[in-house]
Design an enzyme around this catalytic site. Sequence first.
Site, short mmCIF file in Angstrom:
data_model
loop_
_atom_site.label_atom_id
_atom_site.label_comp_id
_atom_site.label_asym_id
_atom_site.label_seq_id
_atom_site.Cartn_x
_atom_site.Cartn_y
_atom_site.Cartn_z
CE1 TYR A 1 -4.01 2.10 0.79
CE2 TYR A 1 -2.63 3.09 2.50
CZ TYR A 1 -3.79 3.10 1.73
OH TYR A 1 -4.71 4.11 1.90
CB ALA B 1 0.19 1.41 -4.30
CE LYS B 2 -3.65 4.98 -1.30
NZ LYS B 2 -4.73 5.43 -2.21
P1 NAP Z 1 -13.36 2.46 1.43
O1 NAP Z 1 -14.50 2.95 2.23
O2 NAP Z 1 -12.89 1.06 1.59
O3 NAP Z 1 -13.65 2.76 -0.11
C1 NAP Z 1 -12.82 2.31 -1.13
C2 NAP Z 1 -13.49 2.61 -2.44
O4 NAP Z 1 -12.65 2.14 -3.49
C3 NAP Z 1 -14.82 1.92 -2.61
O5 NAP Z 1 -15.75 2.87 -3.10
C4 NAP Z 1 -14.57 0.85 -3.65
O6 NAP Z 1 -15.66 0.61 -4.51
C5 NAP Z 1 -13.45 1.48 -4.45
N1 NAP Z 1 -12.68 0.50 -5.21
C6 NAP Z 1 -11.84 -0.45 -4.74
N2 NAP Z 1 -11.32 -1.14 -5.77
C7 NAP Z 1 -11.84 -0.62 -6.92
C8 NAP Z 1 -11.69 -0.91 -8.30
N3 NAP Z 1 -10.85 -1.87 -8.73
N4 NAP Z 1 -12.40 -0.18 -9.20
C9 NAP Z 1 -13.24 0.80 -8.78
N5 NAP Z 1 -13.42 1.11 -7.48
C10 NAP Z 1 -12.73 0.41 -6.56
O7 NAP Z 1 -12.05 3.32 1.72
P2 NAP Z 1 -11.81 4.88 1.97
O8 NAP Z 1 -11.21 5.00 3.31
O9 NAP Z 1 -13.00 5.66 1.62
O10 NAP Z 1 -10.63 5.13 0.93
C11 NAP Z 1 -10.71 6.02 -0.18
C12 NAP Z 1 -9.30 6.36 -0.62
O11 NAP Z 1 -8.64 7.07 0.44
C13 NAP Z 1 -8.43 5.16 -0.92
O12 NAP Z 1 -7.59 5.42 -2.02
C14 NAP Z 1 -7.59 5.01 0.33
O13 NAP Z 1 -6.39 4.34 0.07
C15 NAP Z 1 -7.40 6.46 0.68
N6 NAP Z 1 -7.03 6.68 2.08
C16 NAP Z 1 -7.85 6.31 3.10
C17 NAP Z 1 -7.44 6.53 4.41
C18 NAP Z 1 -8.30 6.15 5.57
O14 NAP Z 1 -7.83 6.27 6.72
N7 NAP Z 1 -9.54 5.72 5.40
C19 NAP Z 1 -6.22 7.12 4.67
C20 NAP Z 1 -5.40 7.50 3.60
C21 NAP Z 1 -5.82 7.28 2.31
P3 NAP Z 1 -16.85 -0.43 -4.19
O15 NAP Z 1 -17.21 -0.24 -2.74
O16 NAP Z 1 -17.92 -0.04 -5.15
O17 NAP Z 1 -16.29 -1.80 -4.47
#
Ligand code: NAP
Length: 238
Positions: A149, A152-153
């Site tokens: 992860y 990738a980031k």
């Molecule tokens: P989340 O609730 O798990 O949501 C992830 C989203 O990614 C879901 O909408 C999912 O779609 C979509 N997704 C995954 N694989 C996909 C694919 N192959 N094609 C299209 N859509 C795909 O996570 P989140 O926390 O909201 O994360 C959103 C972003 O923020 C991510 O890039 C994550 O790495 C980043 N981030 C999050 C945090 C944190 O603490 N939460 C911190 C730093 C960065 P479906 O549900 O429709 O499958």
Amino acid sequence: MKTAIVTGGAKGIGRAIALKFASSGVNMVVNYLSTDPKELVAEIEALGVGALAVKADISDFAQAEELINQAKEKFGTVDYLINNAGITRDGLILKMKEADFDAVVDTNLKGAFNTIRHASPVMLKQKSGAIVNISSVVGITGNGGQANYSAAKAGLIGLTKSIAKELGSRGITANCVAPGFIETDMTDSLPEAVKKQILESVSLRRYGKPEEVADLVYFVANCAYMTGQVVTIDGGMA
Ligand code: NAP
């Protein structure tokens, strides 16, 4: 009226981003993979803008192309591209499976390449556009148990800085937003002990909210004279 695409827009941070742009008068293209976006589409339309939900696995080059094509067909322009879709497959490097490394890089990094590759010709033709890629603080600091992860980031940051140089002369910006620990399904599954430990490293002593990230994404996307930057939003964690 402007148009924004958000990948993985049906839940979590992506959903908050979709609602933020929509409430600011922007037509929304919500990409999803497994989460039903029906309710969100109705919510967006109730805000008085257009909404289009497109099912596509953004790690697949052809499906990413179809996503951009459908957006352009429906709304005519692609003004904002927000690469938000992401997954985790955590594990220590000694035990990490090849498939878990590949899956995380394919979605978090190659997925962004795929959408940018297909959206950038549209933006070049318009001579305008803003790309915001959702990275993470661990792409800057690294994190034990998240080699895939974090890699990738971090890659996403290099991708962003490079395209900022390539596309800037045509009025297109590209920036990263790097969140810390945000309350979503992605972080919900962590063991309580790990959550407690993370919280101790956050100056503000609380987790971030998806809406707080969405506000920053909207701001960054509209900063006309900022490109190639990484803006962290982590409560003072990194
Ligand atoms: P989340 O609730 O798990 O949501 C992830 C989203 O990614 C879901 O909408 C999912 O779609 C979509 N997704 C995954 N694989 C996909 C694919 N192959 N094609 C299209 N859509 C795909 O996570 P989140 O926390 O909201 O994360 C959103 C972003 O923020 C991510 O890039 C994550 O790495 C980043 N981030 C999050 C945090 C944190 O603490 N939460 C911190 C730093 C960065 P479906 O549900 O429709 O499958």
